[in-house]
Design an enzyme around this catalytic site. Structure first.
Site, PDB file in Angstrom:
ATOM      1  N   ASN A 131     -25.499  34.200  35.528  1.00  0.00           N
ATOM      2  CA  ASN A 131     -26.726  34.304  34.735  1.00  0.00           C
ATOM      3  C   ASN A 131     -27.006  33.007  33.974  1.00  0.00           C
ATOM      4  O   ASN A 131     -28.147  32.562  33.874  1.00  0.00           O
ATOM      5  CB  ASN A 131     -26.625  35.460  33.737  1.00  0.00           C
ATOM      6  CG  ASN A 131     -26.920  36.806  34.390  1.00  0.00           C
ATOM      7  OD1 ASN A 131     -27.465  36.854  35.496  1.00  0.00           O
ATOM      8  ND2 ASN A 131     -26.575  37.883  33.719  1.00  0.00           N
TER       9      ASN A 131
ATOM     10  N   PHE B  52     -25.342  38.877  22.567  1.00  0.00           N
ATOM     11  CA  PHE B  52     -25.613  39.402  23.911  1.00  0.00           C
ATOM     12  C   PHE B  52     -26.368  38.378  24.739  1.00  0.00           C
ATOM     13  O   PHE B  52     -27.252  37.685  24.226  1.00  0.00           O
ATOM     14  CB  PHE B  52     -26.421  40.699  23.830  1.00  0.00           C
ATOM     15  CG  PHE B  52     -25.631  41.856  23.289  1.00  0.00           C
ATOM     16  CD1 PHE B  52     -24.859  42.635  24.136  1.00  0.00           C
ATOM     17  CD2 PHE B  52     -25.645  42.153  21.937  1.00  0.00           C
ATOM     18  CE1 PHE B  52     -24.118  43.697  23.646  1.00  0.00           C
ATOM     19  CE2 PHE B  52     -24.904  43.210  21.429  1.00  0.00           C
ATOM     20  CZ  PHE B  52     -24.142  43.990  22.288  1.00  0.00           C
ATOM     21  N   GLU B  53     -26.045  38.353  26.020  1.00  0.00           N
ATOM     22  CA  GLU B  53     -26.579  37.285  26.871  1.00  0.00           C
ATOM     23  C   GLU B  53     -28.099  37.276  26.988  1.00  0.00           C
ATOM     24  O   GLU B  53     -28.703  36.241  27.175  1.00  0.00           O
ATOM     25  CB  GLU B  53     -25.951  37.373  28.268  1.00  0.00           C
ATOM     26  CG  GLU B  53     -26.267  38.668  28.978  1.00  0.00           C
ATOM     27  CD  GLU B  53     -25.749  38.675  30.417  1.00  0.00           C
ATOM     28  OE1 GLU B  53     -25.482  37.614  30.963  1.00  0.00           O
ATOM     29  OE2 GLU B  53     -25.626  39.780  30.976  1.00  0.00           O
ATOM     30  N   PHE B  54     -28.731  38.445  26.893  1.00  0.00           N
ATOM     31  CA  PHE B  54     -30.185  38.455  27.070  1.00  0.00           C
ATOM     32  C   PHE B  54     -30.901  37.864  25.857  1.00  0.00           C
ATOM     33  O   PHE B  54     -32.115  37.699  25.862  1.00  0.00           O
ATOM     34  CB  PHE B  54     -30.698  39.872  27.360  1.00  0.00           C
ATOM     35  CG  PHE B  54     -30.152  40.897  26.421  1.00  0.00           C
ATOM     36  CD1 PHE B  54     -30.692  41.044  25.165  1.00  0.00           C
ATOM     37  CD2 PHE B  54     -29.074  41.690  26.790  1.00  0.00           C
ATOM     38  CE1 PHE B  54     -30.173  41.961  24.272  1.00  0.00           C
ATOM     39  CE2 PHE B  54     -28.547  42.620  25.904  1.00  0.00           C
ATOM     40  CZ  PHE B  54     -29.102  42.754  24.646  1.00  0.00           C
ATOM     41  N   GLY B  55     -30.144  37.569  24.815  1.00  0.00           N
ATOM     42  CA  GLY B  55     -30.733  36.864  23.682  1.00  0.00           C
ATOM     43  C   GLY B  55     -30.806  37.651  22.387  1.00  0.00           C
ATOM     44  O   GLY B  55     -31.784  37.542  21.655  1.00  0.00           O
TER      45      GLY B  55
END
Lengths: 325, 268
Positions: A131, B52-55
């Site tokens: 990702n 968290f990776e999605f921001g």
């Protein structure tokens, strides 16, 4: 001056457009006029998604994913797409199941045994990234530079199966991975608010909304609401994507269904279960027929396949508004 | 004497939560790590900042935990910042993230992990998993990576079928040699039977704790590799009543995550 030494190379094919070629496309084909770009899914996909395109999308099928546009791409039976499965969940599963996709750049391939089987059978070709690395690729694409150095993938088999190149960094002398810029042919992005020109606003974490839009040759936005341009001029800090990146604006209430959109509605867990329990091609074709091919449009899908009662329940469940207005 | 009943998943979650430190940042992977972080926030480390990776930076945990809400309102609630994925990873790459927590399908002697595929032919995998997701970045960038995984023989291997995310030595090369950030790497591996660290010098997997009621040999028997064994292997306490109550009544009342795994009864 010493040459930069190449230490290692991934073996994947990459979709790569040299920065000058992308710049020229932007100069000649992207419209800077304030022109009404409002159209429906059918027209937008017909105009801007071609067979063989490299397709990117933002966020995921759980949250603020461009599902009505994905369904339209499937409905129009687009072929030979190469997709970017960045933080993706079920989009890749559906697109592969519908035979739209040949190749997948994997950040996260997506859920479940169905897509795994497609890979095992060789029906789709995968290239493994992560990702982070695919997002950095979009950042490079958005910056108009040929690559971006980063320290992910180093030392792993993921690197071998990616298209990254490891070089000796001339500043620190240490190995660093060069991630090639990614400029998708087309990207589809769902947002909460847009104006008719394509100025768009996203609430919540963004994944790579702006980067994906800036890096892509063609951008289709679907929006829960269409708002006046003054909304952007009043709160310019909140503009996620400026209009000149955008080619088409689709008004798509419940555009992320069966996923949720923050501030509007929650995901439909029951419909989700239907999707995640697909195991065989037969089950997949049945799903596609029932929910995608058998309807003409997103409106008809909502009306005939979901219904007002269910939609109302999903709105009712979405009670957290803090930060989303 | 009282009897306590729990699943080995609950054991794993509680022991992982006890490892974390307050006032630190932690990059949280999907699934079990989310539950670990929520439990830690509730009982042990109220000021831990989840990333968290999605921001989402520093959301406050909401319960019950709903599986599959990665990025939706309930797991980004009252964050300190909402940002992009490249920023979230860049915080980690620049050194701001203390801990990372991940699952794994396979792990090898040096803490390399596989979440991509099983088999010896990449083109025709026997089993295909979703791939790295953000796992590679978490394992590459966070100062200390904690791996949480079910303890099954086939998951411990000499060399992963596919190294998705890096451990300490990869095919004879150190993290430093391949260019990964200095002084990072796997810190602990928590399994459903015990806990491992890594030898300071050789960086090999080292058994340092076993679940109360199990012997060292019972744990080693469930591995396809022979790890180092610490001079003194500690006994890992089963979940406490408060931990179980918090997990079962507050965090995961539907048992989406905690009810999975082997059921264990123990006299305490």
């Amino acid at each position: 001056m010493a040459n930069i030494e190449i230490l290692d190379m991934g073996e994947a094919d990459i979709h790569f457009i040299p920065p000058d070629e992308f710049r020229k496309f932007v100069r000649d084909k992207k419209n800077r006029a304030f022109e009404d770009k409002l159209m429906d899914e059918k027209e937008a996909v017909k105009k801007f998604v071609k067979d063989g395109d490299y397709l990117a999308y933002d966020f995921s099928s759980l949250t603020r994913g461009p599902q009505s546009l994905i369904r339209e791409i499937i409905r129009q039976r687009k072929k030979n797409l190469w997709i970017l499965a960045k933080f993706t969940l079920l989009e890749s599963v559906l697109l592969a199941g519908a035979g739209c996709v040949d190749k997948i750049d994997v950040g996260f391939l997506g859920f479940g045994p169905y897509i795994a089987k497609k890979v095992q059978e060789g029906a789709v070709k995968v290239y493994d990234w992560s990702n982070g690395s695919v997002t950095y690729r979009l950042v490079a694409g958005a910056m108009g530079i040929p690559f971006i150095p980063a320290r992910d993938l180093l030392g792993t088999d993921t690197l071998k199966h990616s298209g990254a190149i490891v070089v000796k960094d001339p500043f620190s002398g240490k190995p660093v991975a060069l991630m090639p810029a990614l400029n998708p042919d087309v990207s589809v992005i769902h947002v909460q608010e847009a104006d008719v020109y394509g100025n768009a606003r996203v609430y919540g974490p963004t994944v790579a909304t702006l980067e994906t839009a800036m890096a892509s040759k063609r951008v289709i936005i679907s929006a829960e609401r269409i708002v006046e341009t003054i909304e952007f001029r009043e709160h310019p800090n909140w503009t996620t994507i400026p209009y000149y990146c955008v080619d088409a604006v689709v008004h798509a209430p419940f555009g992320a269904y069966p996923g949720g959109t923050q501030g509007y509605y929650e995901m439909d867990s029951e419909h989700y279960l239907k999707l995640t329990s697909i195991r065989t091609d037969e089950e997949m074709q049945k799903y596609l027929e029932e929910y995608i091919y058998s309807v003409e449009s997103h409106d008809e899908f909502l009306e005939k396949k979901v219904g007002v009662k269910r939609l109302r329940e999903l709105i009712q469940k979405s009670q957290i508004l803090e930060g989303y207005r | 004497m009282a009897e306590i009943e729990f699943t080995d998943t609950e054991f794993m979650i509680c022991n992982a939560a006890r490892l974390l430190e307050d006032n630190k940042t932690i990059f949280v992977g999907w699934g079990i790590p989310q539950v670990v972080a929520i439990l830690a926030e509730k009982l042990y480390t109220p000021n831990i900042v989840q990333v968290f990776e999605f921001g989402a930076i520093g959301p406050l945990s909401r319960t019950p935990f709903l599986r599959g809400t990665m990025g939706g309102p309930s797991n980004t609630y009252r964050s300190l910042q909402w940002c992009s994925m490249n920023l979230a990873f860049s915080y980690a790459q620049a050194g701001y993230i203390d801990y990372g927590m991940l699952g794994a399908a396979q792990i090898d002697r040096y803490g390399n992990i596989n979440s991509t595929m099983i088999g010896d032919d990449y083109e025709k995998p026997k089993v295909r998993f979703p791939g790295s997701g953000g796992g590679n970045e978490v394992a590459s960038y966070c100062w200390k990576t904690i791996i949480v995984m079910a303890h099954e023989k086939r998951r411990f291997v000499e060399r992963c079928d596919f190294i998705t995310s890096p451990g300490y030595m990869i095919d004879g090369k150190s993290r430093d040699e391949v260019g990964l950030p200095a002084e990072t790497g796997p810190y602990r591996v928590i399994t459903s039977m015990g806990m491992f660290g890594f030898d300071e010098k050789t960086k090999e997997l080292k058994l340092i704790g076993v679940m109360k009621g199990l012997t060292v040999d019972e744990v080693l028997d469930e591995m396809n590799i022979e790890p180092l064994v610490a001079e003194k292997v500690v006994e890992l306490e089963p979940p406490t009543e408060l931990e179980l109550k918090t997990l079962r009544e507050d965090i995961d009342p539907y048992g989406l995550i905690i009810s999975k795994g082997r059921k264990i009864k123990l006299d305490i």
